[in-house]
Write an enzyme that holds these catalytic residues in place. Structure first.
Site, PDB file in Angstrom:
ATOM      1  N   CYS A 196       0.830  -1.206   0.000  1.00  0.00           N
ATOM      2  CA  CYS A 196       0.000   0.000   0.000  1.00  0.00           C
ATOM      3  C   CYS A 196       0.867   1.258   0.000  1.00  0.00           C
ATOM      4  CB  CYS A 196      -0.930  -0.014   1.210  1.00  0.00           C
ATOM      5  SG  CYS A 196      -2.174  -1.319   1.125  1.00  0.00           S
ATOM      6  N   TYR A 197       1.913   1.258   0.816  1.00  0.00           N
ATOM      7  CA  TYR A 197       2.821   2.402   0.861  1.00  0.00           C
ATOM      8  C   TYR A 197       3.504   2.592  -0.486  1.00  0.00           C
ATOM      9  CZ  TYR A 197       6.690   5.372   2.502  1.00  0.00           C
ATOM     10  OH  TYR A 197       7.599   6.389   2.670  1.00  0.00           O
ATOM     11  N   GLY A 198       4.022   1.491  -1.046  1.00  0.00           N
ATOM     12  CA  GLY A 198       4.689   1.577  -2.339  1.00  0.00           C
ATOM     13  C   GLY A 198       3.760   2.053  -3.440  1.00  0.00           C
TER      14      GLY A 198
END
Length: 253
Positions: free
Chosen positions: A155-157
């Site tokens: 999700c962060y990436g």
């Protein structure tokens, strides 16, 4: 006197970490600052520090997930400081965890504070930069978006990779107005990194062994001064690129 003296920068997440380091570096070059952050007291402390270097600074409370807060910050910079020449899109909520663990709410918070806030601020400052003959926009990404093992970082990436695409589009669409857009991928001694180290000590040790320069970047001296250099005329032909400030660790090719 420096080439940046009298310019105006708007920095999000300026109350600590990388945002504060960039603010201090720009202040040393005579740049006036609109400093925004969720906690007004922290941003006011950054304002006090930069004013000691002889520049004007305005501290404002700003939730980057709120469109009205972003518009108000830009309006304040234009009204009280004369415009915006440099935008540093630093603030970001980080949705870490396995896909099955990250909630919709956490993912949306990451998106709203990251690529959506970046998108909004880019559009808000563009006409003011154009009127002043151009400007430089800095968006922030992470090597988390290009890890070989994305477990726990999907999700962060994803939101960080979306920001890189916005940079490329802004550079392509606004270059003729002399507006440059760059993506920075830093490793620095920020509170966020320190928290990650505390919660992931074994992974952190392995992570740091892969940094060729064998150290984490300093907030002002390494990240802030790089931003100063990228704003200068010597690098005025550079736009649309992702620039790793990570001691040689990541490969964005």
């Amino acid at each position: 006197m420096t080439a940046l003296k009298g310019k105006v920068a708007l920095i999000t997440g300026a109350g600590q970490g990388i945002g504060q380091g960039v603010a201090l570096a720009l202040a040393s070059e005579g740049v006036d600052l609109l400093l925004s952050g969720r906690t007004l007291e922290k941003v006011q402390e950054t304002a006090r520090l930069v004013e000691e270097r002889g520049v004007r600074a305005i501290a404002v409370a700003c939730n980057v997930k709120a469109a009205d807060d972003l518009a108000s910050a830009v309006d304040t910079a234009v009204r009280d400081l004369g415009g915006v020449d440099i935008l540093v899109n630093n603030a970001q909520e980080v949705p870490l965890g396995l896909l099955n663990e990250v909630t919709d709410e956490a993912f949306l918070a990451g998106f709203e504070s990251g690529p959506l806030a970046t998108f909004r601020l880019m559009k808000l400052v563009r006409p003011h930069m154009e009127r002043r003959g151009g400007g430089t926009i800095f968006n922030f990404t992470s090597s988390a978006g290009i890890r070989w093992d994305m477990s726990g970082y999907g999700c962060y990436g994803a939101i960080k990779q979306a920001t890189r695409v916005l940079t490329r589009a802004g550079a392509a669409e606004w270059g003729r107005q002399n507006i440059r857009v760059l993506t920075i991928a830093p490793h620095a001694e920020s509170p966020g990194l320190k928290m990650w180290i505390e919660h992931n000590p074994d992974e952190a040790k392995a992570f740091f062994r892969t940094i060729p320069l064998d150290r984490i970047g300093r907030l002002e001296e390494d990240i802030g001064r790089a931003i100063v250099a990228l704003c200068g005329s010597d690098l005025s032909y550079l736009t649309g690129a992702t620039i790793p400030l990570d001691g040689g660790q990541a490969n964005f090719d």
